[in-house]
Design a protein around this motif. Structure first.
Motif, PDB file in Angstrom:
ATOM      1  N   LYS A  53      -3.470 106.299  53.859  1.00 62.06           N
ATOM      2  CA  LYS A  53      -4.536 105.597  54.589  1.00 62.06           C
ATOM      3  C   LYS A  53      -4.026 104.259  55.124  1.00 62.06           C
ATOM      4  CE  LYS A  53      -9.143 103.617  53.985  1.00 62.06           C
ATOM      5  NZ  LYS A  53     -10.265 103.369  53.026  1.00 62.06           N
ATOM      6  N   GLN A  54      -3.296 103.503  54.289  1.00 62.47           N
ATOM      7  CA  GLN A  54      -2.783 102.204  54.703  1.00 62.47           C
ATOM      8  C   GLN A  54      -1.721 102.354  55.799  1.00 62.47           C
ATOM      9  OE1 GLN A  54      -4.106  99.379  53.874  1.00 62.47           O
ATOM     10  NE2 GLN A  54      -5.537 100.415  52.479  1.00 62.47           N
ATOM     11  N   MET A  55      -0.921 103.395  55.712  1.00 62.51           N
ATOM     12  CA  MET A  55       0.075 103.643  56.756  1.00 62.51           C
ATOM     13  C   MET A  55      -0.584 103.939  58.088  1.00 62.51           C
ATOM     14  SD  MET A  55       2.985 105.903  54.781  1.00 62.51           S
ATOM     15  CE  MET A  55       4.029 105.184  53.506  1.00 62.51           C
ATOM     16  N   ALA A  56      -1.646 104.752  58.029  1.00 62.10           N
ATOM     17  CA  ALA A  56      -2.366 105.089  59.263  1.00 62.10           C
ATOM     18  C   ALA A  56      -2.988 103.838  59.878  1.00 62.10           C
ATOM     19  CB  ALA A  56      -3.436 106.131  58.960  1.00 62.10           C
ATOM     20  N   GLN A  57      -3.604 103.010  59.028  1.00 65.75           N
ATOM     21  CA  GLN A  57      -4.204 101.771  59.522  1.00 65.75           C
ATOM     22  C   GLN A  57      -3.145 100.821  60.073  1.00 65.75           C
ATOM     23  OE1 GLN A  57      -6.523 100.113  56.327  1.00 65.75           O
ATOM     24  NE2 GLN A  57      -8.212 101.540  56.606  1.00 65.75           N
ATOM     25  N   THR A  58      -1.963 100.792  59.439  1.00 69.13           N
ATOM     26  CA  THR A  58      -0.875  99.929  59.913  1.00 69.13           C
ATOM     27  C   THR A  58      -0.413 100.364  61.299  1.00 69.13           C
ATOM     28  OG1 THR A  58      -0.144  99.511  57.647  1.00 69.13           O
ATOM     29  CG2 THR A  58       1.440  99.082  59.419  1.00 69.13           C
ATOM     30  N   ILE A  59      -0.285 101.689  61.514  1.00 71.61           N
ATOM     31  CA  ILE A  59       0.134 102.198  62.833  1.00 71.61           C
ATOM     32  C   ILE A  59      -0.888 101.823  63.901  1.00 71.61           C
ATOM     33  CG2 ILE A  59       0.537 104.307  64.161  1.00 71.61           C
ATOM     34  CD1 ILE A  59       1.657 105.558  61.568  1.00 71.61           C
ATOM     35  N   VAL A  60      -2.178 101.979  63.569  1.00 72.25           N
ATOM     36  CA  VAL A  60      -3.238 101.599  64.509  1.00 72.25           C
ATOM     37  C   VAL A  60      -3.155 100.105  64.814  1.00 72.25           C
ATOM     38  CG1 VAL A  60      -5.734 101.382  64.803  1.00 72.25           C
ATOM     39  CG2 VAL A  60      -4.770 103.472  63.804  1.00 72.25           C
ATOM     40  N   TYR A  61      -2.932  99.299  63.778  1.00 71.09           N
ATOM     41  CA  TYR A  61      -2.835  97.839  63.942  1.00 71.09           C
ATOM     42  C   TYR A  61      -1.694  97.484  64.898  1.00 71.09           C
ATOM     43  CZ  TYR A  61      -2.567  92.897  62.580  1.00 71.09           C
ATOM     44  OH  TYR A  61      -2.556  91.526  62.585  1.00 71.09           O
ATOM     45  N   VAL A  62      -0.527  98.098  64.687  1.00 70.52           N
ATOM     46  CA  VAL A  62       0.643  97.804  65.523  1.00 70.52           C
ATOM     47  C   VAL A  62       0.382  98.193  66.972  1.00 70.52           C
ATOM     48  CG1 VAL A  62       3.037  98.473  65.969  1.00 70.52           C
ATOM     49  CG2 VAL A  62       2.301  97.965  63.635  1.00 70.52           C
ATOM     50  N   GLN A  63      -0.255  99.341  67.176  1.00 74.08           N
ATOM     51  CA  GLN A  63      -0.544  99.800  68.541  1.00 74.08           C
ATOM     52  C   GLN A  63      -1.560  98.890  69.223  1.00 74.08           C
ATOM     53  OE1 GLN A  63      -1.768 103.830  67.791  1.00 74.08           O
ATOM     54  NE2 GLN A  63       0.318 104.659  67.891  1.00 74.08           N
ATOM     55  N   GLN A  64      -2.609  98.511  68.482  1.00 70.30           N
ATOM     56  CA  GLN A  64      -3.655  97.660  69.063  1.00 70.30           C
ATOM     57  C   GLN A  64      -3.121  96.292  69.474  1.00 70.30           C
ATOM     58  OE1 GLN A  64      -6.753  97.605  66.107  1.00 70.30           O
ATOM     59  NE2 GLN A  64      -7.775  99.415  66.931  1.00 70.30           N
ATOM     60  N   HIS A  65      -2.138  95.792  68.728  1.00 73.56           N
ATOM     61  CA  HIS A  65      -1.626  94.451  68.997  1.00 73.56           C
ATOM     62  C   HIS A  65      -0.377  94.456  69.873  1.00 73.56           C
ATOM     63  CE1 HIS A  65      -4.296  93.829  65.578  1.00 73.56           C
ATOM     64  NE2 HIS A  65      -4.316  92.536  65.883  1.00 73.56           N
ATOM     65  N   GLY A  66       0.021  95.630  70.321  1.00 69.76           N
ATOM     66  CA  GLY A  66       1.106  95.706  71.303  1.00 69.76           C
ATOM     67  C   GLY A  66       2.485  95.400  70.773  1.00 69.76           C
ATOM     68  N   TYR A  67       2.746  95.653  69.493  1.00 66.39           N
ATOM     69  CA  TYR A  67       4.088  95.439  68.947  1.00 66.39           C
ATOM     70  C   TYR A  67       4.918  96.699  69.215  1.00 66.39           C
ATOM     71  CZ  TYR A  67       1.902  91.582  66.423  1.00 66.39           C
ATOM     72  OH  TYR A  67       1.235  90.441  66.113  1.00 66.39           O
ATOM     73  N   GLU A  68       5.814  96.627  70.199  1.00 64.22           N
ATOM     74  CA  GLU A  68       6.588  97.804  70.599  1.00 64.22           C
ATOM     75  C   GLU A  68       7.807  98.018  69.710  1.00 64.22           C
ATOM     76  OE1 GLU A  68       7.475  97.392  74.700  1.00 64.22           O
ATOM     77  OE2 GLU A  68       5.366  97.516  75.352  1.00 64.22           O
ATOM     78  N   THR A  69       8.332  96.962  69.082  1.00 63.69           N
ATOM     79  CA  THR A  69       9.514  97.086  68.225  1.00 63.69           C
ATOM     80  C   THR A  69       9.288  96.317  66.924  1.00 63.69           C
ATOM     81  OG1 THR A  69      10.597  95.122  69.125  1.00 63.69           O
ATOM     82  CG2 THR A  69      11.005  97.217  70.250  1.00 63.69           C
ATOM     83  N   ARG A  70      10.124  96.652  65.931  1.00 60.76           N
ATOM     84  CA  ARG A  70      10.068  95.929  64.645  1.00 60.76           C
ATOM     85  C   ARG A  70      10.456  94.472  64.836  1.00 60.76           C
ATOM     86  NH1 ARG A  70       9.841  93.192  60.970  1.00 60.76           N
ATOM     87  NH2 ARG A  70      10.024  93.618  58.730  1.00 60.76           N
ATOM     88  N   ASP A  71      11.381  94.207  65.735  1.00 56.67           N
ATOM     89  CA  ASP A  71      11.812  92.830  65.990  1.00 56.67           C
ATOM     90  C   ASP A  71      10.676  91.995  66.588  1.00 56.67           C
ATOM     91  OD1 ASP A  71      14.317  93.347  65.017  1.00 56.67           O
ATOM     92  OD2 ASP A  71      15.207  93.772  66.990  1.00 56.67           O
ATOM     93  N   ALA A  72       9.877  92.622  67.475  1.00 55.15           N
ATOM     94  CA  ALA A  72       8.751  91.897  68.064  1.00 55.15           C
ATOM     95  C   ALA A  72       7.745  91.492  66.993  1.00 55.15           C
ATOM     96  CB  ALA A  72       8.075  92.761  69.127  1.00 55.15           C
ATOM     97  N   LEU A  73       7.515  92.406  66.045  1.00 55.92           N
ATOM     98  CA  LEU A  73       6.623  92.100  64.936  1.00 55.92           C
ATOM     99  C   LEU A  73       7.178  90.965  64.084  1.00 55.92           C
ATOM    100  CD1 LEU A  73       4.139  92.780  63.190  1.00 55.92           C
ATOM    101  CD2 LEU A  73       5.528  94.530  62.051  1.00 55.92           C
ATOM    102  N   GLN A  74       8.479  91.007  63.802  1.00 58.10           N
ATOM    103  CA  GLN A  74       9.115  89.963  62.999  1.00 58.10           C
ATOM    104  C   GLN A  74       9.067  88.613  63.710  1.00 58.10           C
ATOM    105  OE1 GLN A  74      10.342  90.418  59.835  1.00 58.10           O
ATOM    106  NE2 GLN A  74      10.504  88.190  59.807  1.00 58.10           N
ATOM    107  N   ASN A  75       9.284  88.617  65.019  1.00 50.94           N
ATOM    108  CA  ASN A  75       9.232  87.368  65.789  1.00 50.94           C
ATOM    109  C   ASN A  75       7.839  86.734  65.725  1.00 50.94           C
ATOM    110  OD1 ASN A  75      11.910  87.645  66.531  1.00 50.94           O
ATOM    111  ND2 ASN A  75      11.432  88.651  68.486  1.00 50.94           N
ATOM    112  N   SER A  76       6.820  87.589  65.822  1.00 51.12           N
ATOM    113  CA  SER A  76       5.445  87.091  65.724  1.00 51.12           C
ATOM    114  C   SER A  76       5.188  86.469  64.352  1.00 51.12           C
ATOM    115  CB  SER A  76       4.462  88.235  65.982  1.00 51.12           C
ATOM    116  OG  SER A  76       3.122  87.772  65.873  1.00 51.12           O
TER     117      SER A  76
END
Length: 532
Positions: free
Chosen positions: A366-389
């Motif tokens: 459930k948490q993995m599914a929510q995490t994927i939705v979160y990443v898509q909604q916030h436009g994080y295309e790569t792991r590096d983009a998420l880390q930079n944020s």
């Protein structure tokens, strides 16, 4: 600001009232202060007058009146009423209020609102805890001595007759509050609207409970410090104040009653219910609800509902980035219910219990599914983009914390100045009397503590303002209010960034947990290729 307090007494010994007015009493125990010889210490500055009685035979005259009308004979009856008019400390320095003028205003107030009663009116110059504010005590026999003409506040015919008791009603209290406000406005004294409900309602009982609690805490902390340890808690907090602080914290971000109710329960274990269009709160250590009316208007349904709407409207503007936030950050951060994905390989309980492990697997999915939705909604295309944020939010959080600490230091500094200014103003009169005294040495010895406090305050203020331009108490209070507002705003910004970074930290960890199996497979495939 002049405020009006009311209390009642069932004490049949009317002489105790005169003793309280003439002699110093301990603020906590209300017992007389004794000198080294065991004698009561007479108050230094006071003015005493009587209405419809001689102040020094007040007790005997009250007992005679009670016996004549055969009233106030039962221990359960209210024998006397006690009103206190407390003037703003600034009235002395800025408005020219003197003890004589305050006594005259007290006499006017008593004659207007308690006609026909045997009344003591006494003005004291010493405020509680050395605040130095002038206050007037009005104490009168609950039994009326003379007939009076009908007044605008009398409701029954017996309220004008001798031999009947003072009838305290809400309408009478409103009348007295209006009367006091009119007097202060006429005399040009500081005043607040006594008729408006208090935003933070601190009752007399709660005030003294805090004072006693703080004194006990300080005593315990002294023992802790003697052992070379640091006290875990230095400021005593009443249970009502715990509710106020918790409500203020949660309501600053909640956008609905449901969110507010849930956050109070999870963060502070406080239960809130909506009953008859009013909120009531249950402290975790109590079994009886506290109504919003007992806490103040800032904690009522009307105020909080308006605050929820304002918080919801803030979704349109990001408080950190303004109107043009970066593309990879949502316009306004709304805290989600994301939780960390549990590492089953290192979880002892999951290894010991197959049922628990199965439950955790489902939760992880459930948490993995929510995490994927979160990443898509916030436009994080790569792991590096998420880390930079995440890294950028950490930097902004550190800056916000630094600014918050700087503002808190400024507020601490201005509070110290206000404290010394209060000591300066409250002891200025005594120092002036010493300068005018014929025997200055003898006067200084008799008032050594007050003069020492005054001179210490003068040294501090001269050192603080070397140019000699010492601001007024009013200016200091305004600066304190401005700094308090600024500190609260910076605290909200820091809280916002803290929650944001914590959520991004959780997202980063969950993304790593999702990618970990694939990374392990790639590593394994690479090793097999190298072997072959």
């Amino acid at each position: 600001m002049a405020i009006l307090k009311h209390g009642t007494s069932k004490n049949a010994n009317y002489g105790d009232a005169l003793t309280y007015l003439l002699f110093e009493h301990d603020g906590f125990t209300m017992k007389p202060v004794l000198d080294e010889n065991g004698n009561m210490v007479r108050r230094r500055d006071y003015i005493l007058d009587g209405i419809n009685c001689d102040p020094f035979t007040y007790a005997e005259e009250c007992r005679e009146l009670n016996e004549r009308f055969r009233r106030n004979q039962s221990p359960s009856e209210v024998k006397a009423h006690h009103y206190i008019i407390s003037f703003d400390p600034l009235d002395q320095s800025e408005c020219g209020l003197t003890a004589e003028k305050a006594q005259a205003l007290g006499m006017e107030f008593a004659r207007k609102n308690f006609p026909g009663h045997q009344t003591l009116v006494c003005t004291h110059m010493d405020g509680h805890s050395g605040s130095g504010n002038i206050h007037v005590h009005i104490i009168f026999n609950s039994l009326r001595k003379f007939d009076i003409e009908p007044q605008e506040f009398t409701e029954r015919p017996c309220d004008c007759k001798a031999g009947f008791k003072h009838h305290q009603t809400r309408s009478l209290l409103t009348h007295m509050q209006k009367s006091l406000m009119e007097i202060c406005e006429r005399e040009g004294l500081h005043q607040v609207d006594l008729l408006s409900p208090s935003e933070n309602k601190i009752s007399e009982r709660e005030y003294w409970a805090k004072q006693r609690g703080q004194a006990e805490l300080d005593k315990k902390n002294e023992e802790v410090i003697e052992f070379g340890l640091s006290p875990a808690k230095t400021v005593f907090q009443t249970q009502k104040q715990f509710l106020r602080d918790a409500i203020a914290d949660v309501s600053s971000t909640a956008t609905s009653f449901e969110e507010f109710q849930k956050a109070l329960s999870e963060k502070y274990s406080i239960q809130v219910t909506d009953r008859k269009s009013r909120y009531s709160y249950l402290h975790p250590e109590w079994n009886k609800n506290i109504t919003e009316r007992a806490l103040g208007t800032n904690y009522g349904k009307e105020h909080l509902t308006r605050l929820f709407e304002e918080n919801a409207n803030k979704v349109q503007i990001d408080p950190v980035f303004g109107d043009s936030p970066p593309d990879y950050v949502e316009v306004f951060f709304l805290k989600s219910d994301l939780r960390l994905v549990v590492d089953l390989q290192n979880n002892v309980k999951a290894q010991q219990s197959r049922a628990y492990a199965q439950k955790v697997k489902l939760t992880n999915l459930k948490q993995m599914a929510q995490t994927i939705v979160y990443v898509q909604q916030h436009g994080y295309e790569t792991r590096d983009a998420l880390q930079n944020s995440y890294d950028e939010m950490l930097t902004k959080r550190a800056e916000a914390r630094k600014e918050l600490r700087e503002t808190e230091d400024k507020l601490k500094d201005i509070n110290e100045v206000i404290r010394y200014m209060g000591q300066y103003l409250s002891n200025k009169k005594v120092y002036g009397e010493m300068l005018d005294a014929r025997n200055k040495k003898k006067f200084r010895e008799a008032h050594s503590s007050e003069i020492a406090v005054y001179e210490n305050a003068v040294r501090f203020l001269k050192g603080r303002y070397s140019d000699g331009k010492i601001p007024s108490m009013k200016a200091l209070q305004e600066e304190k209010q401005s700094l308090t507002i600024r500190r609260d705003a910076k605290q909200n910004t820091y809280n916002y960034l803290y929650d944001y970074t914590q959520e991004l930290k959780t997202v980063c960890a969950n993304v790593d947990a999702i990618l970990k199996p694939q990374q392990e497979k790639e590593v394994k495939r690479t090793k097999q290729q190298e072997i072959s």
